[in-house]
Design a protein around this motif. Sequence first.
Motif, PDB file in Angstrom:
ATOM      1  N   GLY A  52       0.830  -1.203   0.000  1.00  0.00           N
ATOM      2  CA  GLY A  52       0.000   0.000   0.000  1.00  0.00           C
ATOM      3  C   GLY A  52       0.865   1.253   0.000  1.00  0.00           C
ATOM      4  N   HIS A  53       0.631   2.130   0.951  1.00  0.00           N
ATOM      5  CA  HIS A  53       1.372   3.395   1.002  1.00  0.00           C
ATOM      6  C   HIS A  53       2.726   3.254   1.705  1.00  0.00           C
ATOM      7  N   GLU A  54       2.996   2.093   2.250  1.00  0.00           N
ATOM      8  CA  GLU A  54       4.285   1.878   2.916  1.00  0.00           C
ATOM      9  C   GLU A  54       5.393   1.751   1.872  1.00  0.00           C
ATOM     10  N   GLN A  55       6.440   2.522   2.024  1.00  0.00           N
ATOM     11  CA  GLN A  55       7.568   2.459   1.111  1.00  0.00           C
ATOM     12  C   GLN A  55       8.567   1.402   1.582  1.00  0.00           C
ATOM     13  N   LEU A  56       9.428   0.938   0.670  1.00  0.00           N
ATOM     14  CA  LEU A  56      10.405  -0.082   1.046  1.00  0.00           C
ATOM     15  C   LEU A  56      11.320   0.352   2.193  1.00  0.00           C
ATOM     16  N   PRO A  57      11.781   1.615   2.242  1.00  0.00           N
ATOM     17  CA  PRO A  57      12.637   1.983   3.379  1.00  0.00           C
ATOM     18  C   PRO A  57      11.939   1.846   4.727  1.00  0.00           C
ATOM     19  N   GLU A  58      10.637   2.060   4.759  1.00  0.00           N
ATOM     20  CA  GLU A  58       9.896   1.860   6.005  1.00  0.00           C
ATOM     21  C   GLU A  58       9.818   0.379   6.347  1.00  0.00           C
ATOM     22  N   GLY A  59       9.515  -0.443   5.356  1.00  0.00           N
ATOM     23  CA  GLY A  59       9.398  -1.872   5.591  1.00  0.00           C
ATOM     24  C   GLY A  59      10.716  -2.542   5.920  1.00  0.00           C
ATOM     25  N   ALA A  60      11.831  -1.967   5.461  1.00  0.00           N
ATOM     26  CA  ALA A  60      13.131  -2.613   5.623  1.00  0.00           C
ATOM     27  C   ALA A  60      13.561  -2.741   7.075  1.00  0.00           C
ATOM     28  N   THR A  61      13.113  -1.836   7.937  1.00  0.00           N
ATOM     29  CA  THR A  61      13.512  -1.893   9.349  1.00  0.00           C
ATOM     30  C   THR A  61      12.519  -2.683  10.197  1.00  0.00           C
ATOM     31  N   TRP A  62      11.384  -3.038   9.622  1.00  0.00           N
ATOM     32  CA  TRP A  62      10.314  -3.710  10.361  1.00  0.00           C
ATOM     33  C   TRP A  62      10.766  -5.007  11.025  1.00  0.00           C
ATOM     34  N   PRO A  63      11.529  -5.890  10.347  1.00  0.00           N
ATOM     35  CA  PRO A  63      11.920  -7.146  11.010  1.00  0.00           C
ATOM     36  C   PRO A  63      12.703  -6.934  12.303  1.00  0.00           C
ATOM     37  N   ASP A  64      13.583  -5.943  12.349  1.00  0.00           N
ATOM     38  CA  ASP A  64      14.307  -5.670  13.592  1.00  0.00           C
ATOM     39  C   ASP A  64      13.393  -5.071  14.652  1.00  0.00           C
ATOM     40  N   GLU A  65      12.457  -4.251  14.212  1.00  0.00           N
ATOM     41  CA  GLU A  65      11.535  -3.624  15.169  1.00  0.00           C
ATOM     42  C   GLU A  65      10.648  -4.656  15.854  1.00  0.00           C
ATOM     43  N   GLN A  66      10.423  -5.802  15.208  1.00  0.00           N
ATOM     44  CA  GLN A  66       9.546  -6.827  15.763  1.00  0.00           C
ATOM     45  C   GLN A  66      10.229  -7.719  16.793  1.00  0.00           C
ATOM     46  N   ARG A  67      11.492  -7.470  17.080  1.00  0.00           N
ATOM     47  CA  ARG A  67      12.187  -8.304  18.055  1.00  0.00           C
ATOM     48  C   ARG A  67      11.646  -8.113  19.470  1.00  0.00           C
ATOM     49  N   SER A  68      10.892  -7.062  19.694  1.00  0.00           N
ATOM     50  CA  SER A  68      10.242  -6.852  20.990  1.00  0.00           C
ATOM     51  C   SER A  68       8.768  -7.257  20.966  1.00  0.00           C
ATOM     52  N   SER A  69       8.321  -7.794  19.849  1.00  0.00           N
ATOM     53  CA  SER A  69       6.933  -8.200  19.715  1.00  0.00           C
ATOM     54  C   SER A  69       6.647  -9.419  20.582  1.00  0.00           C
ATOM     55  N   PRO A  70       5.426  -9.542  21.125  1.00  0.00           N
ATOM     56  CA  PRO A  70       5.058 -10.762  21.849  1.00  0.00           C
ATOM     57  C   PRO A  70       4.851 -11.960  20.931  1.00  0.00           C
ATOM     58  N   ASP A  71       4.833 -11.721  19.630  1.00  0.00           N
ATOM     59  CA  ASP A  71       4.658 -12.797  18.659  1.00  0.00           C
ATOM     60  C   ASP A  71       5.923 -13.657  18.626  1.00  0.00           C
ATOM     61  N   VAL A  72       5.798 -14.928  18.982  1.00  0.00           N
ATOM     62  CA  VAL A  72       6.957 -15.820  19.076  1.00  0.00           C
ATOM     63  C   VAL A  72       7.647 -15.974  17.724  1.00  0.00           C
ATOM     64  N   PHE A  73       6.861 -16.028  16.651  1.00  0.00           N
ATOM     65  CA  PHE A  73       7.461 -16.168  15.327  1.00  0.00           C
ATOM     66  C   PHE A  73       8.390 -14.996  15.027  1.00  0.00           C
ATOM     67  N   LEU A  74       7.941 -13.788  15.324  1.00  0.00           N
ATOM     68  CA  LEU A  74       8.706 -12.593  14.981  1.00  0.00           C
ATOM     69  C   LEU A  74       9.872 -12.330  15.920  1.00  0.00           C
ATOM     70  N   ASN A  75       9.719 -12.672  17.204  1.00  0.00           N
ATOM     71  CA  ASN A  75      10.791 -12.309  18.133  1.00  0.00           C
ATOM     72  C   ASN A  75      11.741 -13.456  18.458  1.00  0.00           C
ATOM     73  N   LYS A  76      11.371 -14.696  18.100  1.00  0.00           N
ATOM     74  CA  LYS A  76      12.248 -15.823  18.407  1.00  0.00           C
ATOM     75  C   LYS A  76      12.544 -16.671  17.175  1.00  0.00           C
ATOM     76  N   THR A  77      11.485 -17.128  16.489  1.00  0.00           N
ATOM     77  CA  THR A  77      11.685 -18.034  15.359  1.00  0.00           C
ATOM     78  C   THR A  77      12.563 -17.399  14.290  1.00  0.00           C
ATOM     79  N   THR A  78      12.316 -16.126  13.988  1.00  0.00           N
ATOM     80  CA  THR A  78      13.050 -15.474  12.898  1.00  0.00           C
ATOM     81  C   THR A  78      14.410 -14.935  13.323  1.00  0.00           C
ATOM     82  N   TYR A  79      14.728 -15.020  14.604  1.00  0.00           N
ATOM     83  CA  TYR A  79      15.981 -14.439  15.108  1.00  0.00           C
ATOM     84  C   TYR A  79      17.211 -14.930  14.350  1.00  0.00           C
ATOM     85  N   PRO A  80      17.385 -16.254  14.124  1.00  0.00           N
ATOM     86  CA  PRO A  80      18.593 -16.714  13.418  1.00  0.00           C
ATOM     87  C   PRO A  80      18.535 -16.513  11.909  1.00  0.00           C
TER      88      PRO A  80
END
Length: 279
Positions: A52-80
Amino acid sequence: MKRFATLLAVSGLALGAAPGAAWGPTGHRIVAQIAQDNVSGQTRARIEQILGHEQLPEGATWPDEQRSSPDVFLNKTTYPWHFVTLAQPNEAAEDLVHPPEGDAVTAIERFTRTLRDPAASQGDKAVALRFLVHIIGDLHQPLHVGKDGDRGGNDVKVLWLDFPVQKNLHWVWDEGMIEKQGLSFTEYADRLEARMTPQQAIDWWTIDPNAWMDESISIRNRLYPEPSDKYGDGTVENPFKLEYHYIYDWNPTMEQRLQQAGIRTAAYLDWVFAGPSTN
């Protein structure tokens, strides 16, 4: 910079470091901005369909920002999935053994399948696209193609210029050298694109992760500071004190890795969205 017209010689996707965010937010946004400026019109439209209106530079930092998420997939599974580790210092990328939990290369394959899956939801494709842009950037940070034993330079403690607290070599490459320039990500991306030649863009246009990783390995093996007997009394300096000459020596390489990561991200996304079943 307008996208350079070039024929993409598709290399086979290779099947198959260290904790810490490769590049800081500024570095990842620089890579994504260069990629966004160089993708094809079709790819740009596909990105807009997904984000949508989200640009790639905004999306590019999203995976690191999710390391504090309560979602186990985003904060643990994807870590390695942000790095790879090669057991031997001079091991080639083609010899990489993927751990059971996966790594950056297996993550690229996973998210590529999601983007090409017509049954995948828009939300799943958005997650996949953000991670792809992020991870391709990761593999161009030399310390994210790590060797065993020092967590990609996180365990190599340094004193950085006049910074008041001890840092580590990984941080110097993620953020220290980039932030020292004092530029926004758009200013830095504009500078790097203006300095890029059409021939460089053509030469760098490859979608093969093995090629990206072998380049990172070659750089990684040379960027560690040498122990120094600073006072001539047999005492080796520890932690290392990195002065301005380190920036002088390595800043051009760091900037080239940002340029290459942006071009390779554009190349890879063009390839993904030119493939089957991307609707």
